[in-house]
Design a protein around this motif. Structure first.
Motif, PDB file in Angstrom:
ATOM      1  N   PHE A 235     -62.985 -59.683  -3.271  1.00 57.49           N
ATOM      2  CA  PHE A 235     -63.319 -58.444  -2.922  1.00 57.49           C
ATOM      3  C   PHE A 235     -64.700 -58.228  -3.755  1.00 57.49           C
ATOM      4  CE2 PHE A 235     -58.990 -58.405  -2.251  1.00 57.49           C
ATOM      5  CZ  PHE A 235     -58.647 -57.746  -1.195  1.00 57.49           C
ATOM      6  N   ARG A 236     -65.037 -59.083  -4.594  1.00 59.01           N
ATOM      7  CA  ARG A 236     -66.326 -58.749  -5.401  1.00 59.01           C
ATOM      8  C   ARG A 236     -66.852 -59.940  -5.719  1.00 59.01           C
ATOM      9  NH1 ARG A 236     -68.905 -54.541  -8.299  1.00 59.01           N
ATOM     10  NH2 ARG A 236     -67.593 -53.145  -7.557  1.00 59.01           N
ATOM     11  N   ASN A 237     -67.562 -60.853  -5.057  1.00 59.82           N
ATOM     12  CA  ASN A 237     -68.037 -62.197  -5.235  1.00 59.82           C
ATOM     13  C   ASN A 237     -68.741 -62.458  -6.564  1.00 59.82           C
ATOM     14  OD1 ASN A 237     -66.509 -63.494  -3.139  1.00 59.82           O
ATOM     15  ND2 ASN A 237     -68.300 -62.718  -1.693  1.00 59.82           N
ATOM     16  N   THR A 238     -69.369 -61.367  -7.131  1.00 63.04           N
ATOM     17  CA  THR A 238     -70.308 -61.346  -8.193  1.00 63.04           C
ATOM     18  C   THR A 238     -70.345 -60.122  -8.877  1.00 63.04           C
ATOM     19  OG1 THR A 238     -72.307 -60.680  -7.413  1.00 63.04           O
ATOM     20  CG2 THR A 238     -71.929 -63.273  -7.167  1.00 63.04           C
ATOM     21  N   PRO A 239     -70.494 -59.881 -10.147  1.00 62.62           N
ATOM     22  CA  PRO A 239     -70.490 -58.598 -10.897  1.00 62.62           C
ATOM     23  C   PRO A 239     -71.151 -57.737 -10.148  1.00 62.62           C
ATOM     24  CG  PRO A 239     -70.147 -60.292 -12.376  1.00 62.62           C
ATOM     25  CD  PRO A 239     -70.596 -61.047 -11.115  1.00 62.62           C
ATOM     26  N   GLU A 240     -72.420 -58.232  -9.496  1.00 59.83           N
ATOM     27  CA  GLU A 240     -73.540 -57.235  -9.061  1.00 59.83           C
ATOM     28  C   GLU A 240     -73.381 -57.030  -7.616  1.00 59.83           C
ATOM     29  OE1 GLU A 240     -74.361 -59.500 -12.485  1.00 59.83           O
ATOM     30  OE2 GLU A 240     -74.501 -60.263 -10.561  1.00 59.83           O
ATOM     31  N   SER A 241     -72.424 -57.478  -6.882  1.00 57.91           N
ATOM     32  CA  SER A 241     -72.085 -57.625  -5.366  1.00 57.91           C
ATOM     33  C   SER A 241     -71.468 -56.193  -5.048  1.00 57.91           C
ATOM     34  CB  SER A 241     -71.436 -58.707  -4.835  1.00 57.91           C
ATOM     35  OG  SER A 241     -70.201 -58.554  -5.178  1.00 57.91           O
ATOM     36  N   GLU A 242     -71.971 -55.926  -3.804  1.00 63.36           N
ATOM     37  CA  GLU A 242     -71.262 -54.450  -3.434  1.00 63.36           C
ATOM     38  C   GLU A 242     -69.553 -54.606  -3.303  1.00 63.36           C
ATOM     39  OE1 GLU A 242     -71.613 -51.509   0.350  1.00 63.36           O
ATOM     40  OE2 GLU A 242     -73.093 -52.740   0.075  1.00 63.36           O
ATOM     41  N   THR A 243     -68.815 -53.689  -3.742  1.00 63.37           N
ATOM     42  CA  THR A 243     -67.536 -53.825  -3.739  1.00 63.37           C
ATOM     43  C   THR A 243     -66.981 -53.920  -1.898  1.00 63.37           C
ATOM     44  OG1 THR A 243     -65.424 -53.024  -4.353  1.00 63.37           O
ATOM     45  CG2 THR A 243     -67.130 -51.416  -3.860  1.00 63.37           C
ATOM     46  N   LYS A 244     -65.976 -54.569  -1.827  1.00 67.25           N
ATOM     47  CA  LYS A 244     -65.407 -54.850  -0.662  1.00 67.25           C
ATOM     48  C   LYS A 244     -63.811 -54.144  -0.796  1.00 67.25           C
ATOM     49  CE  LYS A 244     -67.788 -58.978   0.925  1.00 67.25           C
ATOM     50  NZ  LYS A 244     -67.557 -60.372   1.363  1.00 67.25           N
ATOM     51  N   ALA A 245     -63.635 -53.231  -1.888  1.00 69.22           N
ATOM     52  CA  ALA A 245     -62.337 -52.819  -2.395  1.00 69.22           C
ATOM     53  C   ALA A 245     -61.661 -51.954  -1.195  1.00 69.22           C
ATOM     54  CB  ALA A 245     -62.585 -51.894  -3.592  1.00 69.22           C
ATOM     55  N   LEU A 246     -62.328 -51.407  -0.188  1.00 63.56           N
ATOM     56  CA  LEU A 246     -61.791 -50.593   0.776  1.00 63.56           C
ATOM     57  C   LEU A 246     -62.043 -51.413   2.085  1.00 63.56           C
ATOM     58  CD1 LEU A 246     -62.764 -46.893  -0.208  1.00 63.56           C
ATOM     59  CD2 LEU A 246     -60.664 -48.221  -0.646  1.00 63.56           C
ATOM     60  N   ASP A 247     -62.271 -52.574   2.119  1.00 61.63           N
ATOM     61  CA  ASP A 247     -62.444 -53.372   3.305  1.00 61.63           C
ATOM     62  C   ASP A 247     -61.157 -53.731   4.061  1.00 61.63           C
ATOM     63  OD1 ASP A 247     -62.427 -55.797   5.037  1.00 61.63           O
ATOM     64  OD2 ASP A 247     -64.745 -56.072   4.422  1.00 61.63           O
ATOM     65  N   GLU A 248     -60.901 -53.149   5.240  1.00 63.08           N
ATOM     66  CA  GLU A 248     -59.545 -53.044   5.921  1.00 63.08           C
ATOM     67  C   GLU A 248     -59.189 -54.622   6.289  1.00 63.08           C
ATOM     68  OE1 GLU A 248     -59.281 -50.266   8.974  1.00 63.08           O
ATOM     69  OE2 GLU A 248     -60.216 -48.665   7.930  1.00 63.08           O
ATOM     70  N   ALA A 249     -60.219 -55.279   6.726  1.00 64.93           N
ATOM     71  CA  ALA A 249     -59.812 -56.613   7.198  1.00 64.93           C
ATOM     72  C   ALA A 249     -59.441 -57.373   6.024  1.00 64.93           C
ATOM     73  CB  ALA A 249     -60.925 -57.171   7.894  1.00 64.93           C
ATOM     74  N   LEU A 250     -60.226 -57.470   4.908  1.00 60.55           N
ATOM     75  CA  LEU A 250     -59.784 -58.133   3.897  1.00 60.55           C
ATOM     76  C   LEU A 250     -58.580 -57.826   3.090  1.00 60.55           C
ATOM     77  CD1 LEU A 250     -60.890 -60.575   1.983  1.00 60.55           C
ATOM     78  CD2 LEU A 250     -62.269 -58.985   0.762  1.00 60.55           C
ATOM     79  N   GLY A 251     -58.511 -56.374   3.241  1.00 64.64           N
ATOM     80  CA  GLY A 251     -57.016 -56.047   2.556  1.00 64.64           C
ATOM     81  C   GLY A 251     -55.883 -56.306   3.339  1.00 64.64           C
ATOM     82  N   ARG A 252     -56.029 -56.142   4.463  1.00 70.41           N
ATOM     83  CA  ARG A 252     -55.052 -57.012   5.424  1.00 70.41           C
ATOM     84  C   ARG A 252     -54.505 -58.307   5.346  1.00 70.41           C
ATOM     85  NH1 ARG A 252     -50.713 -54.306   8.287  1.00 70.41           N
ATOM     86  NH2 ARG A 252     -49.799 -55.729   9.620  1.00 70.41           N
ATOM     87  N   GLU A 253     -55.756 -58.991   5.035  1.00 67.96           N
ATOM     88  CA  GLU A 253     -55.566 -60.485   4.817  1.00 67.96           C
ATOM     89  C   GLU A 253     -54.760 -60.686   3.361  1.00 67.96           C
ATOM     90  OE1 GLU A 253     -58.218 -64.517   4.236  1.00 67.96           O
ATOM     91  OE2 GLU A 253     -59.456 -62.672   4.597  1.00 67.96           O
ATOM     92  N   TYR A 254     -55.139 -59.965   2.488  1.00 67.19           N
ATOM     93  CA  TYR A 254     -54.575 -59.952   1.191  1.00 67.19           C
ATOM     94  C   TYR A 254     -52.991 -59.851   1.451  1.00 67.19           C
ATOM     95  CZ  TYR A 254     -53.361 -59.126  -3.814  1.00 67.19           C
ATOM     96  OH  TYR A 254     -52.966 -59.261  -5.011  1.00 67.19           O
ATOM     97  N   TRP A 255     -52.599 -58.675   2.227  1.00 66.89           N
ATOM     98  CA  TRP A 255     -51.165 -58.169   2.717  1.00 66.89           C
ATOM     99  C   TRP A 255     -50.580 -59.435   3.201  1.00 66.89           C
ATOM    100  CZ3 TRP A 255     -47.873 -54.270   2.306  1.00 66.89           C
ATOM    101  CH2 TRP A 255     -46.900 -54.229   3.588  1.00 66.89           C
ATOM    102  N   GLU A 256     -51.090 -60.003   4.354  1.00 61.03           N
ATOM    103  CA  GLU A 256     -50.628 -61.326   5.095  1.00 61.03           C
ATOM    104  C   GLU A 256     -50.409 -62.406   4.299  1.00 61.03           C
ATOM    105  OE1 GLU A 256     -49.467 -60.764   7.985  1.00 61.03           O
ATOM    106  OE2 GLU A 256     -50.109 -59.078   8.902  1.00 61.03           O
ATOM    107  N   LYS A 257     -51.485 -62.758   3.475  1.00 58.00           N
ATOM    108  CA  LYS A 257     -51.252 -64.023   2.808  1.00 58.00           C
ATOM    109  C   LYS A 257     -50.654 -63.999   1.492  1.00 58.00           C
ATOM    110  CE  LYS A 257     -55.326 -66.224   5.267  1.00 58.00           C
ATOM    111  NZ  LYS A 257     -56.638 -66.678   5.121  1.00 58.00           N
ATOM    112  N   VAL A 258     -50.899 -62.930   0.877  1.00 54.54           N
ATOM    113  CA  VAL A 258     -50.121 -62.819  -0.690  1.00 54.54           C
ATOM    114  C   VAL A 258     -48.826 -62.099  -0.680  1.00 54.54           C
ATOM    115  CG1 VAL A 258     -50.765 -62.345  -2.970  1.00 54.54           C
ATOM    116  CG2 VAL A 258     -52.705 -63.133  -1.524  1.00 54.54           C
ATOM    117  N   LEU A 259     -48.858 -60.995   0.072  1.00 53.27           N
ATOM    118  CA  LEU A 259     -47.758 -60.194  -0.092  1.00 53.27           C
ATOM    119  C   LEU A 259     -46.215 -60.755   0.750  1.00 53.27           C
ATOM    120  CD1 LEU A 259     -49.172 -56.602  -0.705  1.00 53.27           C
ATOM    121  CD2 LEU A 259     -48.666 -58.379  -2.150  1.00 53.27           C
TER     122      LEU A 259
END
Length: 699
Positions: free
Chosen positions: A643-667
């Motif tokens: 969600f944040r590849n480097t400390p300086e990068s723009e956050t992907k905290a509210l990225d729906e596709a990435l969030g759903r991937e986390y849901w599907e793969k981790v939860l």
């Protein structure tokens, strides 16, 4: 009648009747399996039937065990504590049956059965975990050793519940005057009970989390903070100290019977870490990383203490020592002086209902879910119920979804967020009902969970307001709720769960906290803080400058605060790694010695002081397991790199596709896969400590 999926019993008789029904399911399950002629035994009528019977018993047990944590009626709470003991014995009796173990072992010896299991990985995994449960109940031991183990385990279960009950029922408080509470906010004091004694007016300060935190952070008189700290460390000592001594002795005896070197070796054998030596090495690495920061943190707080004593004319009382009751108080001063962060002011922006709704909004966005509140009256007036829907699946179904939106419902959860007498006094998520597929109908029984909280209550002149730390805890616990809602496992044993319930599960304890700790990162993202922060009076959003200042405090005193957690971890691991008969110190002495050595902060002194006696974890399945928080944080920071590849990068905290991937793969997989496989799947590589080490060491 509301839609509530759980109806707690109102009387002791009703509760006891449910307990008997659950016990009967487990008892008859074993008898029915043994009664099947050997030639007619199949996976379906042995392994799968046994699992489904357990699932039905697990779905029923909540009604007679959960009331111990929350019920308004003390008699029902006490009956529920006894019911949990009975059900733990019933499950233990089932998995102690040598005849059932022998039948299931035979499944591994039939080539046709093995071929079928190989074609069904989840069922094959079920057999492995079920056999492991029998073996950990001594089914592979001699009959005499197994009987010893059963007796020891029975006493352990009873003592653990007695330990918890003492804390739940504790009503310890102290009386303090307005002068003694100098520095504490009027808003907090207005919610305290008052009394008059000997012509003086007093506030009644309880030993519950909201009161302890308010005093420890705000009370400017050190003697007041010390009194509260010492009083808290005396809570339940008379009751729980002998219980804990006996528990540690019995746990060691059980581990030795099962062929393990210690209870810690027994506990970690089924976790990611596998053995205590791995955890010791991990802890040493962390302490080495934060050692310089720890010393700097203590110096910074001690200097603030010296300055305050000088300003207030107390220089002759300055002892040059950082006491336990100093830490949170001078941390607050540091936040205000160095970072312009006033937690009392920030609290005014975190009104509970708004925070709750926004947290649900964040989770619904990133996981593509929908939450709908279900009106009704539950076990207490301030308990609320919500249904959870898979919005992504519903959207993808298009017009077909409109005919039956309920088809996309995936679970229910309750919120029980405020303290009350007799209630469990910390924060947790309890799985009230596991999810599984009913074989006769092919339908999925939906999961049910509850977030049991102890947040600050509303007062006469303002709504319930949360400190940022409380909002962070709420966000963390809601991650557990979503984990509980996510299961698509066929069998209940692979659901999200933990030892607060008596039925067996298989989610590794040192992975259990990983998903929610990862999600705590959201509470430090400016975009999320902007959504959550709204002033309860003016309606203004949390100002950008205040957000920036708050975010800067994330790592403030991290060396000191993390070392305090590691001290508890080290103590817990030590008392469960050695023969208690060879330990010369009492647990209270060991706690003080190890904590002061590791952290360098002076702990509370006095008669009947024992911090272990207030530690729910040590009697709720986290014995030799407190390390899971630090261990999980390591993996959580690694996961967050997506969600944040480097400390300086723009956050992907509210990225729906990435969030759903986390849901599907981790939860979603739950315990159907090994934790390391879940981590690899989401990360696309082997997990490592790099992100965690950066977090610990970088400014």
């Amino acid at each position: 009648m509301s839609e509530s999926p759980i109806q707690l019993p109102t009387t002791v008789q009703e509760l006891n009747e449910i307990t008997v029904r659950a016990q009967d399911i487990l008892r008859s399950s074993g008898e029915n399996l043994v009664g099947i002629p050997p030639a007619e035994r199949t996976i379906q009528n042995t392994l799968l039937k046994l699992q489904e019977d357990q699932s039905h018993a697990a779905a029923l047990q909540t009604l007679c065990t959960f009331p111990a944590m929350v019920h308004l009626d003390k008699d029902v709470r006490e009956a529920a504590t006894e019911a949990k003991k009975s059900l733990q014995k019933a499950w233990s009796a089932l998995f102690s049956r040598r005849d059932l173990y022998a039948i299931l072992r035979q499944l591994e010896q039939d080539s046709a059965t093995v071929a079928k299991l190989n074609a069904e990985p989840e069922t094959k995994r079920l057999l492995g975990h079920t056999l492991r449960l029998f073996e950990r109940h001594g089914a592979g031991l001699s009959e005499s050793d197994q009987q010893k183990l059963i007796q020891v385990r029975s006493e352990i279960s009873s003592l653990e519940l007695d330990f918890q009950k003492a804390l739940n029922e504790d009503t310890t408080d102290i009386l303090l005057t307005a002068d003694e509470l100098e520095g504490c906010t009027e808003a907090w004091k207005s919610g305290l009970a008052r009394m008059e004694k000997d012509g003086r007016n007093y506030y009644r300060v309880t030993m519950k989390t909201p009161d302890i935190l308010n005093v420890s952070r705000n009370a400017s008189l050190p003697e007041t903070r010390k009194r509260v700290a010492v009083t808290y460390r005396q809570v339940c000592v008379t009751t729980n100290s002998p219980i804990l001594d006996r528990l540690i002795q019995l746990r060691h005896e059980a581990a030795i019977l099962l062929g393990y070197k210690s209870h810690a070796h027994y506990q970690l054998d089924i976790n990611m870490a596998k053995q205590p030596e791995t955890v010791d090495e991990f802890l040493n690495d962390i302490m080495s990383s934060i050692s310089d920061k720890l010393e700097d943190d203590k110096k910074e707080l001690l200097e603030l203490k010296r300055q305050e004593y000088e300003t207030r004319g107390w220089s002759n009382q300055f002892d040059g020592i950082l006491h336990s009751w100093d830490v949170k108080y001078y941390q607050e001063i540091l936040f205000k002086k160095k970072y312009a962060v006033d937690n009392s002011l920030i609290q005014e922006y975190f009104e509970l209902e708004h925070v709750r709704d926004q947290i649900m909004g964040v989770y619904s966005k990133i996981f593509q879910l929908r939450f709908e509140q279900i009106p009704g009256k539950y076990w207490a007036d301030d308990v609320t119920l919500f249904a959870v829907y898979d919005q992504k699946a519903q959207d993808e179904a298009g017009e077909d979804a409109k005919r039956d939106p309920s088809a996309f419902k995936i679970g229910y959860f309750y919120l029980d967020l405020f303290p009350r007498p007799g209630k469990y006094s910390h924060q947790c998520v309890v799985p009230l009902r596991p999810s599984f597929v009913v074989s006769q109908t092919g339908e999925r029984l939906l999961p049910v969970a509850v977030n049991v909280g102890n947040l600050s209550r509303p007062t006469a002149d303002r709504p319930a307001l949360l400190k940022h730390s409380e909002a962070n805890t709420f966000f963390h616990e809601f991650g557990h709720v979503c984990h509980a809602m996510s299961s698509k496992a066929r069998y209940s044993i692979f659901n999200f769960s933990w030892s607060v319930v008596p039925y067996p599960t298989s989610l590794a304890m040192d992975f259990l906290e990983v998903p929610s700790i990862m999600l705590e990162n959201w509470l430090w993202e400016p975009t999320v803080l902007k959504r959550l922060g709204r002033h309860y009076k003016s309606g203004d959003n949390l100002p950008d400058e205040l957000i920036k200042s708050l975010v800067k405090t994330r790592k403030v005193l991290k060396g000191l605060l993390f070392s305090q957690q590691l001290a508890i971890t080290a103590i817990d691991l030590k008392v469960h790694s050695i023969d208690p008969n060879s330990r010369e110190q009492s647990i209270a002495q060991l706690w003080k010695e190890m904590s002061e050595s590791i952290v360098g902060v002076k702990l509370e002194d006095g008669p009947n002081v024992n911090p272990a006696c207030q530690l729910y974890h040590i009697a709720m399945g986290y014995d030799a397991g407190y390390y899971v928080y630090a261990w999980s944080e390591m993996h959580a920071h690694d996961l967050y790199t997506r969600f944040r590849n480097t400390p300086e990068s723009e956050t992907k905290a509210l990225d729906e596709a990435l969030g759903r991937e986390y849901w599907e793969k981790v939860l979603v997989p739950g315990a159907t896969l090994e934790p390391i496989e879940l981590l690899r799947s989401f990360l696309g590589r082997e997990p490592n400590q790099q992100a965690f080490q950066r977090y610990l060491t970088e400014p």
